[in-house]
Design a protein around this motif. Structure first.
Motif, PDB file in Angstrom:
ATOM      1  N   ALA A 161       0.824  -1.212   0.000  1.00  0.00           N
ATOM      2  CA  ALA A 161       0.000   0.000   0.000  1.00  0.00           C
ATOM      3  C   ALA A 161       0.858   1.262   0.000  1.00  0.00           C
ATOM      4  CB  ALA A 161      -0.929   0.005   1.215  1.00  0.00           C
ATOM      5  N   LEU A 167      -7.723  -1.614  -0.838  1.00  0.00           N
ATOM      6  CA  LEU A 167      -7.261  -2.898  -1.368  1.00  0.00           C
ATOM      7  C   LEU A 167      -8.263  -3.987  -1.031  1.00  0.00           C
ATOM      8  CD1 LEU A 167      -3.497  -2.503  -0.382  1.00  0.00           C
ATOM      9  CD2 LEU A 167      -4.415  -2.505  -2.719  1.00  0.00           C
ATOM     10  N   TYR A 173      -6.701   1.446   2.661  1.00  0.00           N
ATOM     11  CA  TYR A 173      -5.907   1.777   1.478  1.00  0.00           C
ATOM     12  C   TYR A 173      -6.515   1.230   0.193  1.00  0.00           C
ATOM     13  CZ  TYR A 173      -2.668   3.498   4.935  1.00  0.00           C
ATOM     14  OH  TYR A 173      -2.111   4.206   5.975  1.00  0.00           O
ATOM     15  N   SER A 200      -5.537  -5.871  -5.329  1.00  0.00           N
ATOM     16  CA  SER A 200      -6.162  -5.938  -4.012  1.00  0.00           C
ATOM     17  C   SER A 200      -5.294  -6.745  -3.052  1.00  0.00           C
ATOM     18  CB  SER A 200      -7.541  -6.592  -4.087  1.00  0.00           C
ATOM     19  OG  SER A 200      -7.409  -8.010  -4.175  1.00  0.00           O
ATOM     20  N   TRP A 201      -5.727  -6.787  -1.805  1.00  0.00           N
ATOM     21  CA  TRP A 201      -5.098  -7.557  -0.753  1.00  0.00           C
ATOM     22  C   TRP A 201      -4.917  -9.019  -1.188  1.00  0.00           C
ATOM     23  CZ3 TRP A 201      -8.273  -8.963   4.250  1.00  0.00           C
ATOM     24  CH2 TRP A 201      -7.498  -9.762   5.086  1.00  0.00           C
TER      25      TRP A 201
END
Lengths: 224, 222
Positions: free
Chosen positions: A26, A81, A79, A154-155
């Motif tokens: 991030a 994500l 953030y 994304s995460w």
């Protein structure tokens, strides 16, 4: 005003490593305080910092957050994500739980007896190859997109890359049957924030060694 | 249009029970299909219904969701039981992770070898009394509100009630040092959707008995 997040953990991967990865991905700078003695841990307990008497602990946005998943969910959402809506979040959560289970098999390794380590090693490779990697390979194949969810970083992508690299440390050829994961690995590794984290000198931690294992056992008074 | 959620699991608590609790608390009717033999699990796997070959699996809103936490997060988010903003969600997540850790110890107890059972039982009681319940007692005492987070009923409250009742099944007087939790238990149990779930005839499952454990071991090869 809140400063940088501050991570309290051992000087090693363990449960904190996924948090380091996510903050780094991030683009968030963070500080670390390493637990090296029992006294440090007891002071954190006495000062009431550890809600359930456990680390990881992350001081972030004036909260003393504990529980790895809670911390990761917070960072992901903060953030951007974590997908664009509830359904994308559901997909990300499912995928992350899968990679969590896989990495969970690896995290315990340093604390196993030599005999059990070998057995566990086989389980890790078997599960990675038969249960987990095929799932992510199929997702990438079916969607034909660069990322796992919603055509956006994304995460889930960060967590999968982390898992791939960890399993490769156990068996370097583990991705040989998964061409899309190979391409994914290269693609995500090239994202500037991730690339930076993968370079020497970053806050990424190395494979656990005996010193790490000994420190954890001593500080937490684990009687194995 | 999506119908009722459909739960796929064995006919017992295990990891699905928290999902049953949350759906019930949210006032959501659901159906259940029980895995009773290995063949049932194999069929679900062969049909490609289980992303990671595991249950729980919940068919909900056109998805075949797996992974307990993912399912719980989705239900909580969908039914406004996940706080009003990111910070409240963070608190709910922290609290729920705590009660998850406690309930997992209790859930795994019947699967432990006989020599380890007594030691693990003692550990459960110790952890409930010194690590987990004091935290929730203090949260309630410090803010003096009815619910754990944001002065509003949330997933954290449902999960804590479930954990309290499970622990009381291990040791009935476990709440004696915790007056706030006793009041909390009374209050949350009285919420109409929860009260209904606590009544006989609901889809709440009983504690695992030997017969159920034997069945689980057979189905999952443990």
């Amino acid at each position: 005003m809140a400063g940088k997040p501050k991570l309290y953990y051992f000087n090693g991967r363990g449960k904190m490593e996924s948090i380091r990865w996510l903050l780094a991905a991030a683009g968030v700078e963070f500080e670390e305080e390493f637990l090296e003695t029992r006294e440090q841990y007891e002071k954190l307990l006495q000062d009431g910092y550890l809600l359930f008497q456990q680390v990881p602990l992350v001081e972030i946005d004036r909260m003393k957050m504990v529980q790895t998943r809670a911390i990761l969910s917070y960072i992901a959402a903060k953030y951007n994500l974590y997908g664009k809506d509830l359904k994308e979040r559901a997909m990300i959560d499912m995928y992350v739980e899968g990679t969590t289970d896989l990495m969970g098999l690896i995290i315990v390794c340093p604390f196993l007896s030599a005999e059990n380590k070998e057995k566990q090693h086989a389980v890790i490779i078997q599960k990675a190859t038969n249960r987990y990697f095929p799932v992510y390979e199929k997702i990438l194949r079916d969607q034909g997109q660069s990322f796992l969810v919603g055509n956006q970083f994304s995460w889930a992508d960060v967590h999968l890359l982390e898992a791939i690299l960890m399993v490769e440390e156990k068996k370097s050829s583990v991705l040989s049957e998964f061409p899309l994961l190979q391409a994914f690995k290269a693609r995500i590794s090239d994202i500037p924030t991730v690339k930076k984290f993968l370079e020497p000198g970053s806050q990424r931690k190395p494979v656990p060694d005996d010193k790490y294992t000994e420190t954890v056992k001593r500080v937490l008074q684990m009687n194995f | 249009m999506a119908g009722k959620p459909k739960l796929h699991y064995t006919k017992g608590r295990g990891k699905m029970e928290s999902i049953r609790w949350l759906l019930a608390a949210a006032g959501v009717e659901f159906e259940e299909e029980f895995v009773e033999a290995k063949e049932d699990l194999e069929k679900l796997r062969k049909d490609g219904s289980l992303l990671f070959q595991q249950v729980p699996m919940v068919e909900i809103d056109g998805m075949k969701m797996v992974q307990t936490r993912a399912i719980l997060n989705y239900i909580a988010g969908k039914h406004n039981l996940y706080g009003k903003d990111l910070r409240e969600r963070a608190l709910i997540d922290m609290y729920v992770e705590g009660t998850t850790d406690l309930m997992e110890m209790i859930m795994l107890l019947p699967l432990q070898p006989p020599e380890a059972k007594e030691k693990n039982f003692a550990l459960i009681i110790e952890r409930a009394k010194t690590r987990y319940f004091p935290v929730y007692e203090k949260v309630l005492k410090d803010h003096g509100q009815q619910f754990l987070v944001g002065n509003k009923f949330s997933w954290a409250d449902v999960h804590l009630l479930e954990a309290i009742l499970m622990t009381e099944e291990c040791k009935p007087d476990i709440l004696s040092p915790f007056p706030q939790l006793q009041a909390f238990k009374g209050r949350i149990s009285n919420i109409p959707t929860i009260k209904k779930f606590l009544q006989p005839g609901s889809q709440r499952k009983p504690p695992a008995d030997d017969k159920f454990i034997a069945q689980v071991k057979k189905i999952f090869n443990i």
